[in-house]
Design a protein around this motif. Structure first.
Motif, PDB file in Angstrom:
ATOM      1  N   THR A   2      47.229-148.714  20.803  1.00  0.00           N
ATOM      2  CA  THR A   2      46.535-147.599  20.183  1.00  0.00           C
ATOM      3  C   THR A   2      47.335-147.089  18.999  1.00  0.00           C
ATOM      4  OG1 THR A   2      47.590-146.018  21.668  1.00  0.00           O
ATOM      5  CG2 THR A   2      45.430-146.906  22.337  1.00  0.00           C
ATOM      6  N   THR A   3      46.611-146.626  17.965  1.00  0.00           N
ATOM      7  CA  THR A   3      47.233-146.154  16.736  1.00  0.00           C
ATOM      8  C   THR A   3      46.789-144.729  16.467  1.00  0.00           C
ATOM      9  OG1 THR A   3      47.181-148.396  15.869  1.00  0.00           O
ATOM     10  CG2 THR A   3      47.512-146.620  14.276  1.00  0.00           C
ATOM     11  N   PRO A   4      47.714-143.828  16.146  1.00  0.00           N
ATOM     12  CA  PRO A   4      47.322-142.450  15.862  1.00  0.00           C
ATOM     13  C   PRO A   4      46.728-142.318  14.460  1.00  0.00           C
ATOM     14  CG  PRO A   4      49.689-142.681  15.615  1.00  0.00           C
ATOM     15  CD  PRO A   4      49.182-144.003  16.122  1.00  0.00           C
ATOM     16  N   VAL A   5      45.757-141.430  14.326  1.00  0.00           N
ATOM     17  CA  VAL A   5      45.158-141.132  13.025  1.00  0.00           C
ATOM     18  C   VAL A   5      44.904-139.629  12.975  1.00  0.00           C
ATOM     19  CG1 VAL A   5      42.823-141.611  13.874  1.00  0.00           C
ATOM     20  CG2 VAL A   5      43.277-141.654  11.424  1.00  0.00           C
ATOM     21  N   THR A   6      45.190-139.021  11.832  1.00  0.00           N
ATOM     22  CA  THR A   6      45.012-137.579  11.667  1.00  0.00           C
ATOM     23  C   THR A   6      43.614-137.297  11.136  1.00  0.00           C
ATOM     24  OG1 THR A   6      47.362-137.341  11.157  1.00  0.00           O
ATOM     25  CG2 THR A   6      45.932-135.485  10.609  1.00  0.00           C
ATOM     26  N   VAL A   7      42.934-136.381  11.792  1.00  0.00           N
ATOM     27  CA  VAL A   7      41.580-135.979  11.392  1.00  0.00           C
ATOM     28  C   VAL A   7      41.576-134.472  11.181  1.00  0.00           C
ATOM     29  CG1 VAL A   7      40.517-137.887  12.647  1.00  0.00           C
ATOM     30  CG2 VAL A   7      40.837-135.673  13.782  1.00  0.00           C
ATOM     31  N   VAL A   8      40.504-133.964  10.569  1.00  0.00           N
ATOM     32  CA  VAL A   8      40.401-132.528  10.284  1.00  0.00           C
ATOM     33  C   VAL A   8      39.154-131.983  10.956  1.00  0.00           C
ATOM     34  CG1 VAL A   8      40.101-130.771   8.499  1.00  0.00           C
ATOM     35  CG2 VAL A   8      41.652-132.699   8.105  1.00  0.00           C
ATOM     36  N   LEU A   9      39.331-130.929  11.726  1.00  0.00           N
ATOM     37  CA  LEU A   9      38.214-130.250  12.367  1.00  0.00           C
ATOM     38  C   LEU A   9      37.835-129.034  11.531  1.00  0.00           C
ATOM     39  CD1 LEU A   9      36.382-130.062  14.940  1.00  0.00           C
ATOM     40  CD2 LEU A   9      38.057-128.414  15.812  1.00  0.00           C
ATOM     41  N   ILE A  10      36.543-128.924  11.189  1.00  0.00           N
ATOM     42  CA  ILE A  10      36.018-127.770  10.461  1.00  0.00           C
ATOM     43  C   ILE A  10      35.196-126.951  11.444  1.00  0.00           C
ATOM     44  CG2 ILE A  10      34.693-126.989   8.460  1.00  0.00           C
ATOM     45  CD1 ILE A  10      35.064-129.738   7.224  1.00  0.00           C
ATOM     46  N   PRO A  11      35.772-125.900  12.011  1.00  0.00           N
ATOM     47  CA  PRO A  11      35.021-125.089  12.972  1.00  0.00           C
ATOM     48  C   PRO A  11      33.853-124.375  12.300  1.00  0.00           C
ATOM     49  CG  PRO A  11      37.396-124.691  13.148  1.00  0.00           C
ATOM     50  CD  PRO A  11      37.168-125.448  11.879  1.00  0.00           C
ATOM     51  N   ALA A  12      32.780-124.198  13.046  1.00  0.00           N
ATOM     52  CA  ALA A  12      31.641-123.459  12.519  1.00  0.00           C
ATOM     53  C   ALA A  12      31.987-121.992  12.325  1.00  0.00           C
ATOM     54  CB  ALA A  12      30.440-123.613  13.449  1.00  0.00           C
ATOM     55  N   ASP A  13      32.878-121.471  13.127  1.00  0.00           N
ATOM     56  CA  ASP A  13      33.324-120.089  12.992  1.00  0.00           C
ATOM     57  C   ASP A  13      34.190-119.973  11.750  1.00  0.00           C
ATOM     58  OD1 ASP A  13      34.401-117.566  13.150  1.00  0.00           O
ATOM     59  OD2 ASP A  13      34.957-117.705  15.263  1.00  0.00           O
ATOM     60  N   PRO A  14      33.765-119.229  10.732  1.00  0.00           N
ATOM     61  CA  PRO A  14      34.526-119.171   9.472  1.00  0.00           C
ATOM     62  C   PRO A  14      35.864-118.470   9.611  1.00  0.00           C
ATOM     63  CG  PRO A  14      32.726-117.577   9.447  1.00  0.00           C
ATOM     64  CD  PRO A  14      32.539-118.396  10.678  1.00  0.00           C
ATOM     65  N   LEU A  15      36.075-117.748  10.711  1.00  0.00           N
ATOM     66  CA  LEU A  15      37.341-117.047  10.916  1.00  0.00           C
ATOM     67  C   LEU A  15      38.417-117.941  11.517  1.00  0.00           C
ATOM     68  CD1 LEU A  15      36.018-113.609  12.251  1.00  0.00           C
ATOM     69  CD2 LEU A  15      36.611-114.262   9.899  1.00  0.00           C
ATOM     70  N   VAL A  16      38.010-119.113  11.967  1.00  0.00           N
ATOM     71  CA  VAL A  16      38.961-120.066  12.543  1.00  0.00           C
ATOM     72  C   VAL A  16      39.380-121.048  11.456  1.00  0.00           C
ATOM     73  CG1 VAL A  16      39.333-121.819  14.307  1.00  0.00           C
ATOM     74  CG2 VAL A  16      37.898-119.827  14.804  1.00  0.00           C
ATOM     75  N   ALA A  17      40.669-121.206  11.284  1.00  0.00           N
ATOM     76  CA  ALA A  17      41.188-122.045  10.204  1.00  0.00           C
ATOM     77  C   ALA A  17      40.855-123.517  10.427  1.00  0.00           C
ATOM     78  CB  ALA A  17      42.694-121.864  10.090  1.00  0.00           C
ATOM     79  N   LEU A  18      40.851-124.271   9.329  1.00  0.00           N
ATOM     80  CA  LEU A  18      40.726-125.723   9.438  1.00  0.00           C
ATOM     81  C   LEU A  18      41.878-126.244  10.290  1.00  0.00           C
ATOM     82  CD1 LEU A  18      39.912-126.731   5.738  1.00  0.00           C
ATOM     83  CD2 LEU A  18      38.333-126.071   7.553  1.00  0.00           C
ATOM     84  N   GLN A  19      41.584-127.255  11.099  1.00  0.00           N
ATOM     85  CA  GLN A  19      42.580-127.744  12.050  1.00  0.00           C
ATOM     86  C   GLN A  19      42.833-129.224  11.853  1.00  0.00           C
ATOM     87  OE1 GLN A  19      41.096-126.814  15.946  1.00  0.00           O
ATOM     88  NE2 GLN A  19      40.794-124.632  15.481  1.00  0.00           N
ATOM     89  N   SER A  20      44.087-129.577  11.941  1.00  0.00           N
ATOM     90  CA  SER A  20      44.484-130.982  11.880  1.00  0.00           C
ATOM     91  C   SER A  20      44.763-131.473  13.290  1.00  0.00           C
ATOM     92  CB  SER A  20      45.737-131.117  11.011  1.00  0.00           C
ATOM     93  OG  SER A  20      46.155-132.459  10.940  1.00  0.00           O
ATOM     94  N   HIS A  21      44.199-132.620  13.649  1.00  0.00           N
ATOM     95  CA  HIS A  21      44.374-133.192  14.981  1.00  0.00           C
ATOM     96  C   HIS A  21      44.743-134.670  14.851  1.00  0.00           C
ATOM     97  CE1 HIS A  21      42.680-129.781  17.296  1.00  0.00           C
ATOM     98  NE2 HIS A  21      41.945-129.597  16.214  1.00  0.00           N
TER      99      HIS A  21
END
Length: 697
Positions: A2-21
């Protein structure tokens, strides 16, 4: 493995910051894993991890302690939406979301993800719920690529307008409510860096859509009845309309709207069948709600750039996608004073023309022309209103009162491009001291007007209406700028962006070749374009060819010679040859003459293509011109547009450099125009931008 890859989560709630996973995927692709339709096929491991990440955002009690139900993991799948197709070595950009088939609740609009889609040129895409962004390339190794929050920050959090100056203005607004950032500041200040692949996403998506449209035309050609094909018009999108009227789809996360506008100018009537003498269908003549299209005068309280129905109607809430660009439109609206400023022109006539009443209706301008110049409209002429002070159809001003209407207005029907007019006839009833003298200008004329700057190839630089009026000895009380915006914009395009084309033409000892594409009412005052020849040096010869779609021509102007598409070829001045050609670059319709720009127009391929008030994003008929410039990077394309929103989206089709080139045209028409689906500053030839900018070594 398995290989790790970084993705970005854009929450629908505008008060929650963009998240890197960080997710894992199967690092080795099995030979039997298919790749269909250009989209990557998710491996079991990555698919499971995408589902887990998205489901972990849910709070429903049906989910287990990990936020994942056995049914969703085993049977569910993350739905994929491409925002950008992989190109060569550059991975694509894909959005993933989970759609719960058992839930009847509406999904929360995702303003930031929708803003990102707009920045990619997907103006009608609407995204809802939590969105996971992933970069991947289906035919390359590695298959999946890491994506950072910084990559998407500007497009998601700041503005879909990716110009650096706009990004800085929005950042400063959030920090200290600073109103203006100059171009010099934009060039010097650090800003979050938007990657090049995202800056060029709108261009790539436009050309992908054009390729799909061409393929569809080929596949459907034999299936479409010939008569229907002759009567059909290309579907067109009006950039002045950006509403959220939902198209009901099985997938409620994405709504794609098709907007229609049937004429080049928002204030002109549309024709159900151009070229046929049938009644017109007129578009709305009063402000409309951006969402429901009902008449309203209620402005958006935040940006004042568009209209929404007042409460109790919920149009502002239902038209939520406006939130993606509301603050950007506030910037556009804030430039109204700058765009309305024409300091040298006499305020006794010019200030009136940028007032609020001119922004809301076209009638005040007609009233102005009637009161100041004694002009009558079509209706008045047909009603027999005629006196010795009123001007006949010989005047160039008639097109200003009557419009063009696809060649069907009374003034258009009386146009004869083969008949020459003097300036006195064309500008009538203005007196001779209010109009430019019909003669060539010398170096001494420029120096007497206190103009001392030339560009790198020796062309005199004009920077304002003040320069032009002083040079031509026109008093500020004269309104000739209302018509001279057309030749002066062409001259400005040559001096600003034509240094390399001029150099090449001189080296080859031939004329500078310019195609003016999408011409309409310009053919009513062809003789006015002598100004371009008068302003250029006598040793620079110019071949200026106006290309008019046949369905925009009055019927009496159609050429009867099947072997010649030229309606006119004439030497206007000693250094200016003007031609008028009927047709369209690479037309596919049996009723529209198809033009090969390299062979069918003038003496050879163009050095420059100029289009005035083009709106190239909105009209399918522009695709062949855009494609030609895309594949012929040595040809400079210069376009103007009515407002900044349309100009920005159209300029983005040319890529990051073209988007950055968008600027206010100093030779815009000194008249505010009404646009009924928004309240942005609107001026004929208001903004100018360039494709394939050439730099002189």
């Amino acid at each position: 493995m398995t290989t790790p890859v970084t993705v970005v989560l854009i929450p629908a709630d505008p008060l929650v910051a963009l998240q890197s996973h960080v997710l894992s995927w199967n690092g080795e692709l099995d030979e039997d894993v298919a790749v269909s339709a250009g989209h990557p096929q998710k491996t079991d491991i990555l698919n499971r991890n995408i589902c887990r990440l998205l489901l972990s955002r849910k709070s429903d009690s049906n989910y287990n302690e990990d936020g994942v139900t056995l049914r969703d993991v085993n049977q569910g799948d993350a739905t994929e939406i491409p925002l950008l197709r992989p190109l060569h070595d550059s991975p694509g950009l894909y959005a993933y979301y989970l759609q719960d088939p058992l839930s009847a609740l509406p999904r929360t609009p995702n303003v930031r993800a929708t803003r990102l889609a707009m920045a990619c040129g997907l103006l009608s895409m609407r995204l809802s719920g939590d969105i996971l962004m992933v970069r991947s390339h289906p035919t390359r190794q590695p298959h999946w690529y890491s994506l950072s929050v910084e990559d998407l920050y500007c497009a998601c959090e700041v503005s879909p307008d990716l110009r650096k100056i706009m990004q800085l203005q929005e950042v400063h607004r959030e920090q200290d409510e600073r109103i203006a950032v100059t171009a010099a500041e934009a060039a010097s200040e650090p800003t979050p860096i938007t990657p090049f692949w995202l800056l060029n996403a709108a261009q790539q998506n436009y050309h992908d859509a054009a390729a799909v449209a061409r393929m569809a035309e080929v596949m459907n050609y034999d299936k479409v009845d010939r008569n229907e094909q002759l009567d059909s018009r290309p579907e067109e999108m009006d950039l002045s309309r950006d509403d959220d009227i939902d198209i009901k789809e099985e997938d409620s996360s994405v709504n794609t709207d098709d907007k229609n506008n049937n004429d080049k100018n928002a204030d002109e009537p549309t024709l159900t069948n151009r070229g046929a003498n049938i009644p017109c269908e007129f578009v709305a003549k009063s402000p409309l709600c951006l969402h429901c299209r009902r008449p309203t005068s209620n402005l958006c309280l935040d940006c004042h750039g568009t209209y929404f129905c007042p409460p109790p109607r919920d149009c502002r809430q239902e038209g939520w996608s406006h939130s993606c660009q509301c603050s950007t439109w506030r910037r556009y609206v804030s430039r109204r004073d700058e765009l309305s400023s024409f300091e040298y022109l006499d305020s006794s006539w010019q200030t009136r023309l940028v007032g609020r009443d001119f922004q809301l209706s076209e009638e005040p301008y007609k009233d102005f022309l009637k009161s100041q110049l004694g002009l009558s409209t079509d209706q008045e002429t047909q009603s027999g209103v005629n006196n010795s002070q009123r001007v006949t159809s010989n005047s160039w001003w008639r097109t200003e009162t009557d419009g063009w209407a696809g060649g069907q207005s009374e003034s258009a029907k009386q146009v004869d491009p083969t008949v020459r007019k003097t300036y006195e006839d064309g500008f009538a009833p203005l007196s001779s001291h209010q109009i430019p003298r019909q003669r060539r200008l010398t170096d001494q004329d420029f120096e007497r007007a206190d103009i001392h700057t030339k560009n790198a190839v020796g062309l005199w630089k004009l920077a304002s209406w003040q320069d032009y009026y002083r040079l031509r000895g026109i008093p500020p009380s004269s309104p000739v700028a209302l018509l001279c915006t057309f030749p002066l914009t062409i001259y400005y395009a040559i001096i600003q962006h034509g240094e390399v084309p001029v150099t090449v033409a001189r080296m080859l000892n031939r004329p500078l070749r310019i195609h003016v594409v999408g011409a309409e009412k310009e053919i009513n005052f062809l003789d006015l374009f002598q100004e371009v020849g008068f302003l250029l040096p006598d040793d620079l010869h110019l071949e200026l060819v106006f290309i008019v779609r046949q369905d925009m021509l009055p019927a009496h102007c159609y050429t009867s010679n099947a072997d010649s598409k030229f309606l006119l070829q004439i030497e206007m001045t000693t250094n200016l040859m003007v031609g008028v050609v009927s047709g369209t670059y690479g037309a596919t319709s049996a009723t529209t003459p198809s033009l090969d720009p390299n062979f069918d127009v003038g003496t050879g391929p163009p050095d420059m293509i100029i289009a005035l008030n083009a709106g190239i994003y909105a009209y399918e008929s522009w695709r062949s011109v855009v494609e030609y410039l895309y594949h012929n990077t040595g040809v400079v394309g210069v376009f103007t547009d009515y407002n900044e929103y349309s100009g920005m989206n159209c300029a983005a089709i040319g890529g990051a450099t073209s988007r950055e080139s968008l600027s206010i045209n100093p030779f815009r028409q000194p008249l505010s125009l009404p646009v009924f689906s928004m309240n942005l500053p609107q001026f004929s030839n208001g903004f100018i931008y360039v494709f394939n900018e050439q730099v002189l070594d």
